[in-house]
Design a protein around this motif. Sequence first.
Motif, PDB file in Angstrom:
ATOM      1  N   ALA A 126       0.707  -1.210  -0.041  1.00  0.00           N
ATOM      2  CA  ALA A 126       0.083  -0.195  -0.028  1.00  0.00           C
ATOM      3  C   ALA A 126       0.905   1.343  -0.063  1.00  0.00           C
ATOM      4  N   VAL A 127       2.093   1.351   0.380  1.00  0.00           N
ATOM      5  CA  VAL A 127       3.151   2.483   0.752  1.00  0.00           C
ATOM      6  C   VAL A 127       2.292   3.497   1.119  1.00  0.00           C
ATOM      7  N   ILE A 128       2.096   3.295   2.559  1.00  0.00           N
ATOM      8  CA  ILE A 128       1.353   4.206   3.148  1.00  0.00           C
ATOM      9  C   ILE A 128       2.072   5.498   3.504  1.00  0.00           C
ATOM     10  N   ARG A 129       1.652   6.620   3.810  1.00  0.00           N
ATOM     11  CA  ARG A 129       2.447   7.623   4.117  1.00  0.00           C
ATOM     12  C   ARG A 129       1.784   8.387   5.274  1.00  0.00           C
ATOM     13  N   PRO A 130       2.480   9.229   5.997  1.00  0.00           N
ATOM     14  CA  PRO A 130       1.738   9.903   7.178  1.00  0.00           C
ATOM     15  C   PRO A 130       0.519  10.643   6.879  1.00  0.00           C
ATOM     16  N   GLY A 131      -0.326  10.582   7.572  1.00  0.00           N
ATOM     17  CA  GLY A 131      -1.907  11.209   7.245  1.00  0.00           C
ATOM     18  C   GLY A 131      -2.624  10.461   6.397  1.00  0.00           C
ATOM     19  N   ASP A 132      -2.398   9.444   5.759  1.00  0.00           N
ATOM     20  CA  ASP A 132      -3.229   8.420   5.190  1.00  0.00           C
ATOM     21  C   ASP A 132      -4.282   7.987   6.105  1.00  0.00           C
ATOM     22  N   ARG A 133      -5.385   7.792   5.717  1.00  0.00           N
ATOM     23  CA  ARG A 133      -6.592   7.146   6.180  1.00  0.00           C
ATOM     24  C   ARG A 133      -6.428   5.465   5.947  1.00  0.00           C
TER      25      ARG A 133
END
Length: 329
Positions: free
Chosen positions: A152-159
């Motif tokens: 998913a390569v999540i980043r800070p602030g992602d929901r």
Amino acid sequence: MRAAFADSQSDTDPLSGLVLREVPKPSPRPGWSTVRVVASSLNMHDLWTLRGVGHPPERIPIILGCDAAGYDEAGNEVIIHPVIADPDAGHGDETLDPNRALLSEQHNGAFAEYLSVPTRNVVPKPAWLSFEQAACLPVAWTTAYRMLFTQAVIRPGDRVLVQGAGGGVASAAISLAAAAGAVVYATSRSERKRAEALTWGARAVLPTGERLPERVDVVIETVGEATWSHSLRSLRPGGTLVIAGATSGTNPPAELSRIFYLQQRILGSTGGTRGELLGLLRLLEATGVRPVIDRTLPLEEIHKGFQLMIDGELTGKVVITLPDPKDLS
């Protein structure tokens, strides 16, 4: 040595095939290491094997257990990476090797006093992790790490929505996503598990199927059929759903029109690579996050642990402990 085997398989009475007995210690072999196991943990994979799901009967009997932490031959504290495979055959990713095998699939597993694995699969255990914590990481926590950060390569602030709070992968995903700066929503049918998930960093935890306050960028899905439609409805246009399990069933409605019209991405995921296990350790060191352990049990009480898993009474991992040889000296 004492070991817990899948001696037979039954979909209706899986624990009838779980047997404890004495067996010889693994023999040394070139390129492999023998590890004295101090802690291991239960996974749904073990229960599927006992049910006869995804594990052919000709590979029975076999010692169960995918996770392990203990000592190598030199007395070093180690964690076992559980995917036995050739990275070159998977274009640098051993989980893509067509001949890969998780511990207890083709090779005897970790519910034993000693375990034999390729030396490549032996990873140093940091001193800041207990053996019990380390034994939670190789399957559930590394799976969650791969889902969140590789797929998913999540980043800070992602929901991020995590379905089924309380399971091993789900509890790991909640903790890791929150530590990475994501806003985490979670669901569970259990009021107790919803309360626990809040302590792991979830912003809100709702009953299964309830509408979220907002649509999310990423869904972490391990439940499958029972939550599939809710996962897709909760996902924003262009969002990503990562699935690494289907404990409630594998035949959800396709909902293809929603997927293509909203350009949603559906990604499959499995257990992680050795490199991802090392990345997970670095993240845990940096953030102070630690695995959620429901309880520890001696090997002799392994049936009790699996029954709790079947009954859905767990929040986090069940860890199986064996005597630490350094405590016996």
